[in-house]
Write a protein that holds these residues in place. Structure first.
Motif, PDB file in Angstrom:
ATOM      1  N   SER A  40       0.820  -1.217   0.000  1.00 50.08           N
ATOM      2  CA  SER A  40       0.000   0.000   0.000  1.00 50.08           C
ATOM      3  C   SER A  40       0.854   1.266   0.000  1.00 50.08           C
ATOM      4  O   SER A  40       0.721   2.102  -0.891  1.00 50.08           O
ATOM      5  N   ALA A  41       1.741   1.421   0.982  1.00 50.14           N
ATOM      6  CA  ALA A  41       2.595   2.607   1.026  1.00 50.14           C
ATOM      7  C   ALA A  41       3.638   2.547  -0.089  1.00 50.14           C
ATOM      8  O   ALA A  41       4.040   1.460  -0.512  1.00 50.14           O
ATOM      9  N   PRO A  42       4.083   3.711  -0.601  1.00 53.79           N
ATOM     10  CA  PRO A  42       5.091   3.687  -1.674  1.00 53.79           C
ATOM     11  C   PRO A  42       6.303   2.828  -1.350  1.00 53.79           C
ATOM     12  O   PRO A  42       6.833   2.133  -2.243  1.00 53.79           O
ATOM     13  N   ALA A  43       6.739   2.832  -0.085  1.00 51.70           N
ATOM     14  CA  ALA A  43       7.924   2.054   0.292  1.00 51.70           C
ATOM     15  C   ALA A  43       7.699   0.552   0.165  1.00 51.70           C
ATOM     16  O   ALA A  43       8.657  -0.215  -0.016  1.00 51.70           O
ATOM     17  N   ASP A  44       6.442   0.114   0.242  1.00 46.91           N
ATOM     18  CA  ASP A  44       6.147  -1.324   0.172  1.00 46.91           C
ATOM     19  C   ASP A  44       6.549  -1.922  -1.168  1.00 46.91           C
ATOM     20  O   ASP A  44       6.880  -3.110  -1.251  1.00 46.91           O
ATOM     21  N   PHE A  45       6.530  -1.109  -2.222  1.00 49.09           N
ATOM     22  CA  PHE A  45       6.824  -1.613  -3.560  1.00 49.09           C
ATOM     23  C   PHE A  45       8.328  -1.714  -3.815  1.00 49.09           C
ATOM     24  O   PHE A  45       8.748  -2.223  -4.855  1.00 49.09           O
ATOM     25  N   GLN A  46       9.111  -1.231  -2.853  1.00 53.21           N
ATOM     26  CA  GLN A  46      10.556  -1.427  -2.882  1.00 53.21           C
ATOM     27  C   GLN A  46      10.997  -2.449  -1.839  1.00 53.21           C
ATOM     28  O   GLN A  46      11.938  -3.203  -2.057  1.00 53.21           O
ATOM     29  N   SER A  62       1.770   7.483  -6.692  1.00 49.30           N
ATOM     30  CA  SER A  62       3.202   7.802  -6.695  1.00 49.30           C
ATOM     31  C   SER A  62       3.960   7.106  -7.819  1.00 49.30           C
ATOM     32  O   SER A  62       5.146   7.389  -8.022  1.00 49.30           O
ATOM     33  N   HIS A  63       3.311   6.215  -8.582  1.00 46.98           N
ATOM     34  CA  HIS A  63       3.968   5.553  -9.704  1.00 46.98           C
ATOM     35  C   HIS A  63       3.599   6.252 -11.017  1.00 46.98           C
ATOM     36  O   HIS A  63       2.493   6.777 -11.156  1.00 46.98           O
ATOM     37  N   PRO A  64       4.510   6.255 -11.997  1.00 44.00           N
ATOM     38  CA  PRO A  64       4.154   6.785 -13.316  1.00 44.00           C
ATOM     39  C   PRO A  64       2.968   6.036 -13.901  1.00 44.00           C
ATOM     40  O   PRO A  64       2.806   4.830 -13.692  1.00 44.00           O
ATOM     41  N   TYR A  65       2.140   6.760 -14.654  1.00 42.82           N
ATOM     42  CA  TYR A  65       0.949   6.171 -15.260  1.00 42.82           C
ATOM     43  C   TYR A  65       1.140   6.052 -16.771  1.00 42.82           C
ATOM     44  O   TYR A  65       1.588   6.994 -17.432  1.00 42.82           O
ATOM     45  N   LYS A  66       0.827   4.886 -17.308  1.00 39.17           N
ATOM     46  CA  LYS A  66       0.890   4.642 -18.752  1.00 39.17           C
ATOM     47  C   LYS A  66       2.271   4.939 -19.343  1.00 39.17           C
ATOM     48  O   LYS A  66       2.406   5.542 -20.400  1.00 39.17           O
ATOM     49  N   TYR A  67       3.314   4.531 -18.620  1.00 40.23           N
ATOM     50  CA  TYR A  67       4.685   4.570 -19.134  1.00 40.23           C
ATOM     51  C   TYR A  67       5.227   5.975 -19.362  1.00 40.23           C
ATOM     52  O   TYR A  67       6.199   6.162 -20.099  1.00 40.23           O
ATOM     53  N   SER A  68       4.627   6.959 -18.718  1.00 37.34           N
ATOM     54  CA  SER A  68       5.120   8.326 -18.827  1.00 37.34           C
ATOM     55  C   SER A  68       5.747   8.718 -17.485  1.00 37.34           C
ATOM     56  O   SER A  68       5.026   8.988 -16.519  1.00 37.34           O
ATOM     57  N   PRO A  69       7.083   8.754 -17.365  1.00 36.00           N
ATOM     58  CA  PRO A  69       7.725   8.954 -16.070  1.00 36.00           C
ATOM     59  C   PRO A  69       7.319  10.233 -15.347  1.00 36.00           C
ATOM     60  O   PRO A  69       7.372  10.279 -14.106  1.00 36.00           O
ATOM     61  N   SER A  70       6.917  11.262 -16.076  1.00 32.21           N
ATOM     62  CA  SER A  70       6.545  12.513 -15.424  1.00 32.21           C
ATOM     63  C   SER A  70       5.039  12.633 -15.166  1.00 32.21           C
ATOM     64  O   SER A  70       4.583  13.614 -14.586  1.00 32.21           O
ATOM     65  N   ILE A 165      10.445   1.300 -11.371  1.00 32.89           N
ATOM     66  CA  ILE A 165       9.371   1.861 -10.556  1.00 32.89           C
ATOM     67  C   ILE A 165       9.201   1.065  -9.269  1.00 32.89           C
ATOM     68  O   ILE A 165       9.031   1.641  -8.185  1.00 32.89           O
ATOM     69  N   SER A 166       9.221  -0.253  -9.386  1.00 32.62           N
ATOM     70  CA  SER A 166       9.092  -1.144  -8.233  1.00 32.62           C
ATOM     71  C   SER A 166      10.292  -2.076  -8.204  1.00 32.62           C
ATOM     72  O   SER A 166      11.125  -2.064  -9.109  1.00 32.62           O
ATOM     73  N   ASN A 167      10.364  -2.897  -7.172  1.00 30.95           N
ATOM     74  CA  ASN A 167      11.475  -3.832  -6.998  1.00 30.95           C
ATOM     75  C   ASN A 167      11.111  -5.152  -7.684  1.00 30.95           C
ATOM     76  O   ASN A 167      10.489  -6.021  -7.096  1.00 30.95           O
ATOM     77  N   TYR A 168      11.509  -5.289  -8.949  1.00 33.48           N
ATOM     78  CA  TYR A 168      11.050  -6.409  -9.752  1.00 33.48           C
ATOM     79  C   TYR A 168      11.914  -7.655  -9.555  1.00 33.48           C
ATOM     80  O   TYR A 168      13.140  -7.587  -9.562  1.00 33.48           O
ATOM     81  N   ARG A 169      11.224  -8.777  -9.395  1.00 32.71           N
ATOM     82  CA  ARG A 169      11.912 -10.075  -9.390  1.00 32.71           C
ATOM     83  C   ARG A 169      10.906 -11.116  -9.869  1.00 32.71           C
ATOM     84  O   ARG A 169       9.881 -11.336  -9.241  1.00 32.71           O
ATOM     85  N   ILE A 170      11.195 -11.726 -10.983  1.00 36.10           N
ATOM     86  CA  ILE A 170      10.332 -12.787 -11.508  1.00 36.10           C
ATOM     87  C   ILE A 170      11.219 -13.896 -12.041  1.00 36.10           C
ATOM     88  O   ILE A 170      12.184 -13.636 -12.755  1.00 36.10           O
ATOM     89  N   GLY A 171      10.919 -15.118 -11.628  1.00 34.49           N
ATOM     90  CA  GLY A 171      11.754 -16.252 -12.003  1.00 34.49           C
ATOM     91  C   GLY A 171      10.969 -17.317 -12.746  1.00 34.49           C
ATOM     92  O   GLY A 171       9.766 -17.204 -12.975  1.00 34.49           O
ATOM     93  N   GLN A 172      11.679 -18.364 -13.122  1.00 34.49           N
ATOM     94  CA  GLN A 172      11.106 -19.479 -13.852  1.00 34.49           C
ATOM     95  C   GLN A 172      10.811 -20.635 -12.896  1.00 34.49           C
ATOM     96  O   GLN A 172      11.514 -20.831 -11.907  1.00 34.49           O
TER      97      GLN A 172
END
Length: 262
Positions: A40-46, A62-70, A165-172
């Motif tokens: 929920s909080a912005p820090a949670d996504f990191q 707090s995240h960019p919308y539709k791939y537009s960083p600004s 934007i977030s802390n991404y980790r995806i595996g096989q």
């Protein structure tokens, strides 16, 4: 929504859905524990690792919308966050700067192709059939193919500084734990993440015969976070199907019989 979009706010993602994108140390879904705590909080996504499909699917404050960083999604865009939550779909809108966007208040519009069947859907249909035929080993590379594409999908998920934007980790998935029961669970979870907010989930749950148990468990916890669900319940044997309109029954001269429970 944002003033550029005008009215209104519909089809908002649930907290349960957002939580479902969490991943473990190997980048795999948390099948049993994903909903134990909220993103929920912005820090949670990191602080947590997530599948990158989260930021392809959900508009998050707090995240960019539709791939537009600004172009940052803000809670002020929300129609009634106290009732419906703080998230919006990324899949129903284009950017206000898109050439197809027509700014004619109060209901803005855009021309947009509507996907009926995606290639990922065809692949996961095949994987599901193989699993149900007890040929799970053949389904493993197909599901991993979808996950590999998701793993390679972060190029546009950046802030103005170029950071993720977030802390991404995806595996096989590995063959070591890949039996039929595990494969079925993985396949069903994969469909949820891949087709989030595309209108398929309910029909999958009905098709698998688990709609009543799944949705009532979902309502029990989600209603504590979303007021509009306070009286929600799913009645087995009735709610899998909509009622047939009375005028259609009349037109058929009684040939049509009303669905059970209605």
């Amino acid at each position: 929504m944002n003033p550029d979009y005008g009215c209104c706010g519909f089809h908002q993602p649930s907290q349960n859905l957002v939580n479902a994108f969490k991943t473990d140390a190997q980048g795999l879904p948390l099948f049993e524990t994903f909903n134990n705590s909220d993103l929920s909080a912005p820090a949670d996504f990191q602080a947590n690792t997530v599948d990158p499909r989260l930021d392809h699917s959900v508009g998050i404050p707090s995240h960019p919308y539709k791939y537009s960083p600004s172009f940052i999604f803000e809670t002020s865009w929300l129609r009634d966050q106290n009732t419906y939550g703080v998230y919006m779909s990324m899949k129903e809108n284009v950017l206000p700067t898109d050439p197809s966007f027509q700014k004619t208040p109060p209901f803005m519009t855009s021309s947009k192709n509507w996907t009926i069947i995606r290639f990922a859907d065809v692949l996961l249909w095949k994987a599901e059939a193989l699993i149900e035929l007890n040929r799970s080993a053949e389904a493993l590379p197909i599901i991993n193919q979808i996950r590999q594409r998701a793993q390679n999908s972060t190029a546009r998920l950046k802030t103005t500084s170029g950071a993720n934007i977030s802390n991404y980790r995806i595996g096989q998935y590995s063959a070591g734990v890949w039996n039929q029961a595990y494969a079925r669970q993985a396949l069903r979870f994969e469909r949820r993440l891949e087709f989030a907010l595309e209108g398929q989930r309910f029909f999958d749950l009905v098709r698998w015969g688990i709609a009543a148990d799944y949705l009532n468990t979902y309502f029990e916890k989600e209603k504590t976070k979303r007021q509009h669900l306070k009286d929600a319940r799913f009645t087995r044997g009735r709610d899998e199907y909509l009622p047939i309109p009375l005028n259609q029954i009349n037109f058929s001269k009684g040939l049509y019989q009303q669905n059970p429970g209605w």
